[in-house]
Design a protein around this motif. Structure first.
Motif, PDB file in Angstrom:
ATOM      1  N   LEU A  33      -2.873  -5.927   0.325  1.00 10.18           N
ATOM      2  CA  LEU A  33      -2.159  -6.312   1.472  1.00 10.18           C
ATOM      3  C   LEU A  33      -0.751  -5.482   1.686  1.00 10.18           C
ATOM      4  O   LEU A  33      -0.145  -5.376   0.951  1.00 10.18           O
TER       5      LEU A  33
ATOM      6  N   GLY B 130       7.634  -2.107  -3.684  1.00 12.85           N
ATOM      7  CA  GLY B 130       8.802  -1.439  -3.735  1.00 12.85           C
ATOM      8  C   GLY B 130       9.999  -2.165  -4.641  1.00 12.85           C
ATOM      9  O   GLY B 130       9.808  -3.184  -5.142  1.00 12.85           O
TER      10      GLY B 130
ATOM     11  N   GLU C 246      10.808  15.032  -1.127  1.00 18.26           N
ATOM     12  CA  GLU C 246      10.020  15.999  -1.997  1.00 18.26           C
ATOM     13  C   GLU C 246       9.751  15.437  -3.309  1.00 18.26           C
ATOM     14  O   GLU C 246      10.696  15.253  -3.917  1.00 18.26           O
TER      15      GLU C 246
ATOM     16  N   ALA D 244       0.838  -1.265   0.228  1.00 13.79           N
ATOM     17  CA  ALA D 244       0.067  -0.153   0.229  1.00 13.79           C
ATOM     18  C   ALA D 244       0.762   1.327   0.079  1.00 13.79           C
ATOM     19  O   ALA D 244       0.626   2.255   1.005  1.00 13.79           O
TER      20      ALA D 244
HETATM   21  C1  LIG Z   1      15.149  10.360  -2.002  1.00 13.89           C
HETATM   22  C2  LIG Z   1      14.206  10.295  -3.100  1.00 13.89           C
HETATM   23  C3  LIG Z   1      13.757  11.096  -3.670  1.00 13.89           C
HETATM   24  C4  LIG Z   1      12.695  10.793  -4.667  1.00 13.89           C
HETATM   25  N1  LIG Z   1      12.193  11.939  -5.593  1.00 13.89           N
HETATM   26  C5  LIG Z   1      11.391  11.690  -6.702  1.00 13.89           C
HETATM   27  C6  LIG Z   1      10.622  12.747  -7.162  1.00 13.89           C
HETATM   28  O1  LIG Z   1      11.192  13.908  -7.138  1.00 13.89           O
HETATM   29  N2  LIG Z   1       9.936  12.305  -8.029  1.00 13.89           N
HETATM   30  C7  LIG Z   1       9.312  10.969  -8.411  1.00 13.89           C
HETATM   31  O2  LIG Z   1       8.436  10.932  -9.128  1.00 13.89           O
HETATM   32  N3  LIG Z   1      10.020  10.047  -7.543  1.00 13.89           N
HETATM   33  C8  LIG Z   1      10.898  10.284  -6.560  1.00 13.89           C
HETATM   34  N4  LIG Z   1      11.269   9.225  -5.881  1.00 13.89           N
HETATM   35  C9  LIG Z   1      10.944   7.732  -6.041  1.00 13.89           C
HETATM   36  C10 LIG Z   1       9.535   7.618  -5.426  1.00 13.89           C
HETATM   37  O3  LIG Z   1       9.638   7.971  -3.921  1.00 13.89           O
HETATM   38  C11 LIG Z   1       9.197   6.163  -5.429  1.00 13.89           C
HETATM   39  O4  LIG Z   1       9.287   5.855  -6.875  1.00 13.89           O
HETATM   40  C12 LIG Z   1       7.718   5.888  -4.980  1.00 13.89           C
HETATM   41  O5  LIG Z   1       7.737   6.096  -3.722  1.00 13.89           O
HETATM   42  C13 LIG Z   1       7.502   4.351  -5.168  1.00 13.89           C
HETATM   43  O6  LIG Z   1       6.324   3.962  -4.834  1.00 13.89           O
HETATM   44  P1  LIG Z   1       5.983   2.399  -4.832  1.00 13.89           P
HETATM   45  O7  LIG Z   1       4.363   2.414  -4.163  1.00 13.89           O
HETATM   46  O8  LIG Z   1       6.377   1.672  -5.830  1.00 13.89           O
HETATM   47  O9  LIG Z   1       6.946   1.590  -3.778  1.00 13.89           O
HETATM   48  P2  LIG Z   1       7.186   2.018  -1.859  1.00 13.89           P
HETATM   49  O10 LIG Z   1       7.140   3.588  -1.836  1.00 13.89           O
HETATM   50  O11 LIG Z   1       8.324   1.480  -1.590  1.00 13.89           O
HETATM   51  O12 LIG Z   1       5.880   1.263  -1.397  1.00 13.89           O
HETATM   52  C14 LIG Z   1       5.870  -0.076  -1.210  1.00 13.89           C
HETATM   53  C15 LIG Z   1       4.874  -0.556  -0.080  1.00 13.89           C
HETATM   54  O13 LIG Z   1       4.961  -2.017  -0.178  1.00 13.89           O
HETATM   55  C16 LIG Z   1       4.831  -2.369   1.320  1.00 13.89           C
HETATM   56  N5  LIG Z   1       5.418  -3.961   1.259  1.00 13.89           N
HETATM   57  C17 LIG Z   1       6.971  -3.927   0.959  1.00 13.89           C
HETATM   58  N6  LIG Z   1       7.050  -5.257   1.088  1.00 13.89           N
HETATM   59  C18 LIG Z   1       6.085  -5.874   1.201  1.00 13.89           C
HETATM   60  C19 LIG Z   1       5.550  -7.144   1.658  1.00 13.89           C
HETATM   61  N7  LIG Z   1       6.309  -8.266   1.557  1.00 13.89           N
HETATM   62  N8  LIG Z   1       4.231  -7.453   2.244  1.00 13.89           N
HETATM   63  C20 LIG Z   1       3.307  -6.210   2.107  1.00 13.89           C
HETATM   64  N9  LIG Z   1       3.656  -4.998   2.068  1.00 13.89           N
HETATM   65  C21 LIG Z   1       4.883  -4.772   1.612  1.00 13.89           C
HETATM   66  C22 LIG Z   1       5.841  -1.267   1.778  1.00 13.89           C
HETATM   67  O14 LIG Z   1       5.510  -1.133   3.354  1.00 13.89           O
HETATM   68  C23 LIG Z   1       5.487  -0.302   1.369  1.00 13.89           C
HETATM   69  O15 LIG Z   1       4.058   0.407   1.871  1.00 13.89           O
HETATM   70  C24 LIG Z   1      12.105   9.477  -5.039  1.00 13.89           C
HETATM   71  C25 LIG Z   1      12.999   8.569  -4.086  1.00 13.89           C
HETATM   72  C26 LIG Z   1      13.836   8.685  -3.323  1.00 13.89           C
HETATM   73  C27 LIG Z   1      14.424   7.916  -2.399  1.00 13.89           C
END
Ligand SMILES: Cc1cc2nc3c(=O)[nH]c(=O)nc-3n(C[C@H](O)[C@H](O)[C@H](O)COP(=O)(O)OP(=O)(O)OC[C@H]3O[C@@H](n4cnc5c(N)ncnc54)[C@H](O)[C@@H]3O)c2cc1C
Length: 421
Positions: free
Chosen positions: A34, A163, A51, A13
């Motif tokens: 989940l 992630g 940010e 999420a």
């Molecule tokens: C310093 C920094 C700066 C950034 N700046 C930018 C920007 O300027 N612009 C931009 O577009 N992007 C930026 N990003 C990238 C952006 O933050 C990510 O692309 C985005 O947060 C990814 O979202 P996601 O939902 O794919 O993954 P995540 O945010 O990693 O979320 C994954 C979720 O899955 C859950 N999870 C993991 N494993 C399990 C499991 N086994 N079972 C159940 N749940 C699980 C985690 O708890 C989490 O809630 C930046 C990233 C960083 C580190």
């Protein structure tokens, strides 16, 4: 053992998983999310220093998903111009500066909270927070997630949105190219003396990469920005160990005085820099989404923007399947999503790797090459338009359309009004 039937299981999420769940609102599909974090963490996520620079296209999508209006207005900051510096080069490469902002800066925790709130009002979505997944598997008949508490969810599709280090992806046998950049990134809000003019800086200096992200109006004590510093791990540890006053001084020095005096640093957050590129974005009754598919180096600020592109594409396929009464886990649909998303993300993913390789190499030939690249870019308006279109997605986030503009808009070669600084 209890088996709960659903249509789509979303694992994770995070922003990507929640946006997909919300995008399936009203589709008729039952969506089960989940997440291992607790519901309290989803409802009120803590500030994590990020940010997120959102393109205009991402903002439009977030509006459509009912998220934008939930963001606190004082946490949404316009990004009007971007400047790229190399070493001590006197004149930066400038992008933007037109009437419309290139994009918006919004803290990650605010995006997460808005996404959770938007999902909470969807009748077809159930979020199970604080759960531990014991096993996932998928075959031609169904996809299943078994929890440590004994419950099993069975669906027609499982979406891995957990992630860049996705355990779901690994459990389902999808190989991934991970790239450790050998550096860590520190992010921190600071107050500084000189105005930021809603302009972001990216500064490839010797031995360090710096960025400055403008955070809205000045306060009575100064201007607020988020600073982003990329360093090898040992130096990063020294920086983390500093007290606030020494840290603020160190930041002012690293920016060679361009921020003026620096004070009042907020909490420092450090992220290891590891990129991910899954070898497949889909498989039997599985689709990868967000960082689980493409984990970008943050230097080009596109991770979540690409995640949203994936949400748009996958949601369109799944809504279409629901509307036509066909299988949301249909192999042809998933293959279409995977193919489209790979084509949409590969250019930026590769370009980002190239930029990092070129701009963090301090050897003399690389320094000469990047100085040449920036000089040539500054004198070549179509390149700047290409860069602006990547940043703002004014061309609908289609990198090929943007690249085409490089060729088609040269015209007579004379700069147009918007090209002059
Ligand atoms: C310093 C920094 C700066 C950034 N700046 C930018 C920007 O300027 N612009 C931009 O577009 N992007 C930026 N990003 C990238 C952006 O933050 C990510 O692309 C985005 O947060 C990814 O979202 P996601 O939902 O794919 O993954 P995540 O945010 O990693 O979320 C994954 C979720 O899955 C859950 N999870 C993991 N494993 C399990 C499991 N086994 N079972 C159940 N749940 C699980 C985690 O708890 C989490 O809630 C930046 C990233 C960083 C580190």
């Amino acid at each position: 053992m209890q088996t709960i039937e659903t249509d789509v299981i979303v694992i994770g999420a995070g922003p990507a998983g929640l946006c997909l769940a919300r995008a399936l609102d009203g589709s008729g599909l039952r969506v089960t999310v989940l997440e291992r974090e607790t519901e309290q963490c989803l409802r009120a996520p803590k500030f994590d220093g990020r940010e997120i620079a959102l393109t205009q296209r991402s903002v439009r999508l977030m509006r459509d998903l009912g998220m934008w209006r939930r963001l606190p207005p004082d946490e949404c900051h316009p990004l009007c111009e971007a400047r790229v510096f190399d070493g001590r080069m006197p004149e930066p490469l400038k992008v933007g500066g037109g009437d419309e902002p290139l994009g918006w800066l919004v803290p990650n925790h605010a995006i997460r909270a808005a996404a959770f709130e938007a999902v909470a009002e969807c009748g077809n979505v159930t979020v199970h927070a604080g759960v531990r997944i014991a096993a996932v598997d998928a075959d031609a008949a169904a996809a299943r997630a078994r929890l440590e508490d004994g419950r099993t969810f069975a669906a027609r599709l499982i979406v891995a949105a957990d992630g860049r280090f996705s355990e779901t992806r690994r459990a389902l046998g999808i190989a991934t190219r991970m790239h450790d950049f050998g550096r860590a990134m520190l992010v921190c809000r600071v107050t500084h003396e000189r105005p930021h003019d809603d302009t972001a800086w990216e500064w490839f200096d010797r031995g360090q990469t710096l960025a400055r992200l403008p955070l809205g109006r000045a306060t009575p004590v100064g201007h607020r920005s988020s600073i982003v510093l990329t360093l090898p791990g040992v130096q990063m540890r020294e920086l983390q160990a500093m007290d606030d006053a020494s840290f603020a001084q160190d930041i002012a020095r690293r920016f060679h005085g361009r921020l003026g005096a620096v004070s009042d640093p907020g909490e420092r957050h450090v992220y290891p820099l590891v990129g991910a590129w899954a070898t497949r974005f889909a498989g039997t009754r599985v689709a990868l989404l967000g960082d689980a598919a493409v984990g970008m180096h943050p230097v080009t600020a596109h991770g979540f923007n690409l995640g949203l592109l994936g949400v748009e594409r996958l949601a369109a396929e799944l809504r279409d399947a629901a509307a036509s009464g066909t299988d949301p886990g249909d192999a042809a649909r998933l293959a279409r999503y995977a193919r489209g998303h790979r084509l949409a993300t590969a250019p930026l993913h590769l370009a980002t790797r190239g930029i990092v390789a070129l701009f963090t190499d301090d050897r003399a030939p690389a320094r000469a090459l990047r100085a040449g690249v920036l000089r040539a870019s500054a004198g070549f308006p179509p390149f700047r338009r290409l860069l602006a279109s990547f940043l703002s997605d004014r061309r609908g986030a289609d990198p090929f359309a943007a690249a085409l503009s490089l060729v088609s808009e040269q015209g007579d070669g004379r700069p147009r009004r918007a090209d002059r600084w």
